[in-house]
Design an enzyme around this catalytic site. Structure first.
Site, PDB file in Angstrom:
ATOM      1  CG  ASP A 180      -1.786   1.061   1.299  1.00  0.00           C
ATOM      2  OD1 ASP A 180      -2.050   1.981   0.385  1.00  0.00           O
ATOM      3  OD2 ASP A 180      -2.752   0.909   1.983  1.00  0.00           O
ATOM      4  CG  HIS A 181       4.532   1.711  -1.092  1.00  0.00           C
ATOM      5  ND1 HIS A 181       5.852   1.909  -1.228  1.00  0.00           N
ATOM      6  CD2 HIS A 181       4.324   0.878  -0.003  1.00  0.00           C
ATOM      7  CE1 HIS A 181       6.645   1.089  -0.077  1.00  0.00           C
ATOM      8  NE2 HIS A 181       5.592   0.408   0.469  1.00  0.00           N
TER       9      HIS A 181
ATOM     10  CB  SER B 297       4.303   2.507  12.741  1.00  0.00           C
ATOM     11  OG  SER B 297       5.745   1.892  12.262  1.00  0.00           O
ATOM     12  N   GLY B 298       3.999   2.673   9.224  1.00  0.00           N
ATOM     13  CA  GLY B 298       4.271   3.655   7.833  1.00  0.00           C
ATOM     14  C   GLY B 298       5.765   3.826   7.663  1.00  0.00           C
ATOM     15  CD  GLU B 299       6.641   1.675   4.409  1.00  0.00           C
ATOM     16  OE1 GLU B 299       5.836   2.226   3.675  1.00  0.00           O
ATOM     17  OE2 GLU B 299       6.503   0.676   4.757  1.00  0.00           O
TER      18      GLU B 299
ATOM     19  CG  ASN C 193       4.539   4.846   0.967  1.00  0.00           C
ATOM     20  OD1 ASN C 193       4.386   5.027  -0.279  1.00  0.00           O
ATOM     21  ND2 ASN C 193       5.015   3.980   1.439  1.00  0.00           N
TER      22      ASN C 193
ATOM     23  CB  SER D  82      10.504  -3.690  13.413  1.00  0.00           C
ATOM     24  OG  SER D  82      10.242  -2.744  13.943  1.00  0.00           O
ATOM     25  N   GLY D  83      10.691  -5.073  16.550  1.00  0.00           N
ATOM     26  CA  GLY D  83      11.531  -5.402  17.666  1.00  0.00           C
ATOM     27  C   GLY D  83      10.580  -5.460  19.010  1.00  0.00           C
TER      28      GLY D  83
END
Length: 328
Positions: A37-38, A105-107, A110, A173-174
């Site tokens: 979803d970009h 939580s997105g990038e 985007n 991721s952690g």
């Protein structure tokens, strides 16, 4: 039973082609399909970024059997959580109960486009936690009013609620994100085959009195091609960003930024991290760490648009046979 999926990579193919690939992937025997979803591709060489929700609506109509996921949607900036809840409910109805909502939580790539800046990691996690609470409330079909730290909902109700509830997967991721989201999601999504992350997810859920189970969903890029040299070249041209790691990939704002950050990555370095060429047994061995770590759903990304039809027609079925024989 380990399930194997096909990735609708919106960054490298146009919308009509992606719907065609979705149908072919179902025919080839994949168990599920995920859509990125970009708003932008990672690199300009990929060249595409159609809307994932419009795409998945078409795919839901064109397919009959495969499960569908967003992998993943960020419900905090580019989309308001109320809009995501409505989209998810509608898609679940169109898919006859085959859809699960993947959230993250997105990038920056985007989300920066709406002009709200790029929050710190902790703030992004806090925003996602609040968004998930709102989405769950709205998916109940009840009237929702909400005033929180990041979002406000005024007298909102989703009028078309699916009979089969929408389950939610959350990307972790952690350890920090694991403990934040284990109590909020039904499924875990991760990009690395980390068995400690999987066991930590299940332990965190049990510690809060939640039931075990749920899916553990991962994804791995491959670059099948009859010509290994061509596969390595294509993987380098379109997927060298993959080696940057999540800390880097989450924060770079543009495809030009990714091009600059990866300009010294060599084709050989890419080939060491991504299986390239016609060797199906080599692909199986690259995927193996995921099911050994406890992943239940593993999606394959076939790199490059130009080999999708050939991959799905010639390689997908024998590859799936080998994967299932090895995993199960």
């Amino acid at each position: 039973m380990t399930r194997f999926g096909y990735t609708l990579m919106t960054e490298q193919s146009g919308p009509k082609d992606l719907v065609q690939y979705a149908v072919s992937a179902e025919r080839a025997g994949f168990d599920f399909e995920v859509s990125s979803d970009h708003f932008s591709p990672w690199l300009t060489t990929q060249g595409h970024a159609p809307n994932a929700w419009t795409l998945l609506g078409a795919v839901a109509h064109a397919t009959d059997r495969v499960a569908l996921y967003t992998y993943v949607t960020c419900p905090t900036m580019r989309y308001h959580p109320a809009v995501v809840a409505q989209q998810a409910a509608t898609l679940q109805i169109l898919a006859d109960g085959r859809f699960a909502l993947g959230l993250g939580s997105g990038e920056n790539l985007n989300e920066h486009i709406v002009g709200k800046g790029w929050p710190t990691v902790q703030r992004r996690h806090d925003m996602l936690s609040e968004a998930i609470v709102i989405i769950r409330q709205l998916l109940s079909g009840e009237l929702v009013d909400h005033k929180g730290d990041y979002f406000q909902i005024d007298s909102a109700r989703i009028w078309d609620i699916p009979e089969e509830p929408v389950t939610i997967g959350v990307a972790v991721s952690g350890e920090r994100s694991l403990h934040a989201f284990a109590k909020l999601g039904d499924h875990m999504i991760a990009v690395e085959p980390d068995d400690k992350l999987v066991t930590g997810w299940h332990a965190a859920r049990q510690a809060t009195g939640l039931p075990g189970g749920g899916r553990v969903i991962g994804q791995i890029p491959i670059c099948w091609d009859p010509d290994r040299g061509a596969a390595v070249e294509r993987a380098h041209a379109e997927f060298r960003w993959f080696g940057g790691g999540w800390d880097v990939n989450a924060d770079l704002p543009t495809p030009a930024g990714f091009a600059g950050a990866t300009r010294f990555v060599s084709p050989d370095a890419v080939a060491q991290s991504i299986p390239c060429g016609p060797d199906l047994d080599g692909i199986v061995e690259a995927v193996r760490p995921y099911w050994e770590a406890g992943f239940t759903d593993i999606a394959l990304v076939q790199i490059g648009d130009e080999r999708q039809d050939e991959f799905l027609a010639k390689a997908a079925e024998p590859l799936l046979e080998k994967l299932r024989a090895a995993a199960n």
